[in-house]
Write an enzyme that holds these catalytic residues in place. Structure first.
Site, PDB file in Angstrom:
ATOM      1  N   HIS A  97       1.885   1.507  -3.247  1.00 56.71           N
ATOM      2  CA  HIS A  97       1.049   2.442  -3.996  1.00 56.71           C
ATOM      3  C   HIS A  97       1.695   3.811  -4.168  1.00 56.71           C
ATOM      4  O   HIS A  97       1.026   4.758  -4.549  1.00 56.71           O
ATOM      5  CB  HIS A  97      -0.313   2.601  -3.311  1.00 56.71           C
ATOM      6  CG  HIS A  97      -1.151   1.362  -3.355  1.00 56.71           C
ATOM      7  ND1 HIS A  97      -2.366   1.267  -2.715  1.00 56.71           N
ATOM      8  CD2 HIS A  97      -0.958   0.170  -3.966  1.00 56.71           C
ATOM      9  CE1 HIS A  97      -2.883   0.056  -2.919  1.00 56.71           C
ATOM     10  NE2 HIS A  97      -2.037  -0.624  -3.680  1.00 56.71           N
TER      11      HIS A  97
ATOM     12  N   ASP B 130       0.863  -1.180   0.000  1.00 54.59           N
ATOM     13  CA  ASP B 130       0.000   0.000   0.000  1.00 54.59           C
ATOM     14  C   ASP B 130       0.896   1.226   0.000  1.00 54.59           C
ATOM     15  O   ASP B 130       2.061   1.126  -0.375  1.00 54.59           O
ATOM     16  CB  ASP B 130      -0.972  -0.029   1.192  1.00 54.59           C
ATOM     17  CG  ASP B 130      -2.288   0.684   0.893  1.00 54.59           C
ATOM     18  OD1 ASP B 130      -2.231   1.881   0.524  1.00 54.59           O
ATOM     19  OD2 ASP B 130      -3.362   0.071   1.012  1.00 54.59           O
TER      20      ASP B 130
END
EC number: 3.2.1.15
Length: 364
Positions: free
Chosen positions: A225, A203
């Site tokens: 991410h 993430d």
């Protein structure tokens, strides 16, 4: 006579030394091998060593309210028992606090016991790893962390915190269902510096949801991410101002540079700089700035309640995969302004045909 005087002086000095306190109160240095004893005695210790500790299931290693100026050292291997709960596994607060890792230590959160592909969106209830809340003029450095169940560091209500040389290795979760393993989530904080971090996760490497005067420098981010502003909006504090991300490499990630604001929300994002950023093998978006974000997925319809102003991109370069998009900007009418981009070169992917209201000074 001189010899006598000298002898008298030496004897007097010796007496003074003998009469003086040792300089180290018995409670100044404390080594703990079990959590209950550490939690009970933490406030009386200036130098705390967490040595080879197994923290019981469902228990926070609660190091909040420490003595001003205290140092916490993690030594050996720190582990945690398994239970479905919210956590955190570790919590630290105080003023002028130093948290450090001894040579050869590991903090093993055993996230694989919780990973189920759903992260914090369902499935097993997973504990957050480390609450760095209510810290003032403090530092966390040299920690080696592996396999967090979900989010690693929550930084909230902090004024003046340096996080240096933090390694988080959640790479085992790439094939084992790790999700929402953000490395650093920042909210309602100022004067934050994250430097020389080495992150492998699934993430955001860094997610700045609110705060000011935040610096991210010389970091390595892989598998996640990217380095994100936001998502901004929908909280009590919805202002991000004065962020500099520099000298950082983002590789093998879904996104590189990302700014996202919540659809229909209010707030502001201003004075944001990304400079000397290297992107490698980005799967979805090299640069993505959008004002339509929802956790369930972007709406494709930007809203204007969280203006994004003063965005500087300087020497942001690298590659996305063939199926990825190099740059995507989706702004509401008049809600993105004062942008200044130079030396931006993203290659290897597709050009977006859906950019909207791109301000002057930027390109899509």
């Amino acid at each position: 006579m001189v010899a006598y005087a000298l002898t008298s002086m030496l004897l007097s000095a010796g007496a003074l030394v003998a009469a003086a306190p040792s300089g180290l109160d018995a409670r100044d240095g404390c080594t703990f091998t079990d959590a209950a004893t550490a939690i009970k005695n933490k406030a009386s210790c200036s130098n705390i060593v967490i040595s080879g500790m197994t923290v019981p299931a469902g228990t926070t290693l609660d190091l909040t309210g420490l003595k001003s100026g205290a140092t916490v050292t993690f030594q050996g291997t720190t582990t945690f028992g398994y239970k479905e709960w919210e956590g955190p596994l570790i919590s630290v607060s105080g003023t002028n606090i130093k948290v450090v890792g001894a040579s050869g230590h590991t903090i093993d959160a055993a996230g694989q016991k919780w990973w189920d592909g759903k992260g914090s969106n369902g499935g097993k209830t997973k504990p957050k790893f480390f609450y760095a809340h209510s810290l003032t003029t403090s530092s966390i450095s040299g920690l080696n962390i592996k396999n967090t169940p979900v989010q690693a560091f929550s930084i909230n209500g902090v004024t003046g915190l340096t996080l240096d040389r933090i390694t988080i290795d959640n790479s085992a979760g790439d094939s084992a269902g790790a999700h929402n393993t953000d490395a650093f989530d920042i909210g309602s904080s100022s004067g934050i510096t994250i430097s020389n971090a080495n992150i492998k996760n699934q993430d955001d490497c860094v997610a700045i949801n609110s705060g000011s005067d935040i610096h991210v420098t010389n970091c390595q981010c892989s598998g996640g991410h990217g380095v994100s502003i936001g998502s901004v909006g929908g909280r009590k504090d919805n202002t991000v101002k004065g962020v500099v991300v520099s000298g950082t490499t983002i590789a093998n990630s879904d996104n590189g540079v990302r700014i996202k604001t919540i659809s229909g929300a209010t707030g502001s994002v201003s004075d944001i700089t990304y400079e000397n950023i290297t992107l490698k093998n980005i799967a979805k978006y090299g640069i993505v700035i959008e004002q339509d974000y929802l956790n369930g997925g972007p709406t494709g319809k930007p809203t204007t309640g969280v203006p994004i102003t003063g965005v500087t991109l300087k020497n942001v370069a690298g590659s996305v995969t063939g199926s990825g998009t190099e740059i995507y900007v989706l702004c509401g009418k008049g809600s993105c302004s004062g942008w200044n981009w130079s030396g931006v070169s993203i290659t290897g992917g597709k050009k977006s045909s859906s950019c909207l209201n791109v301000p002057s000074g930027a390109s899509c």
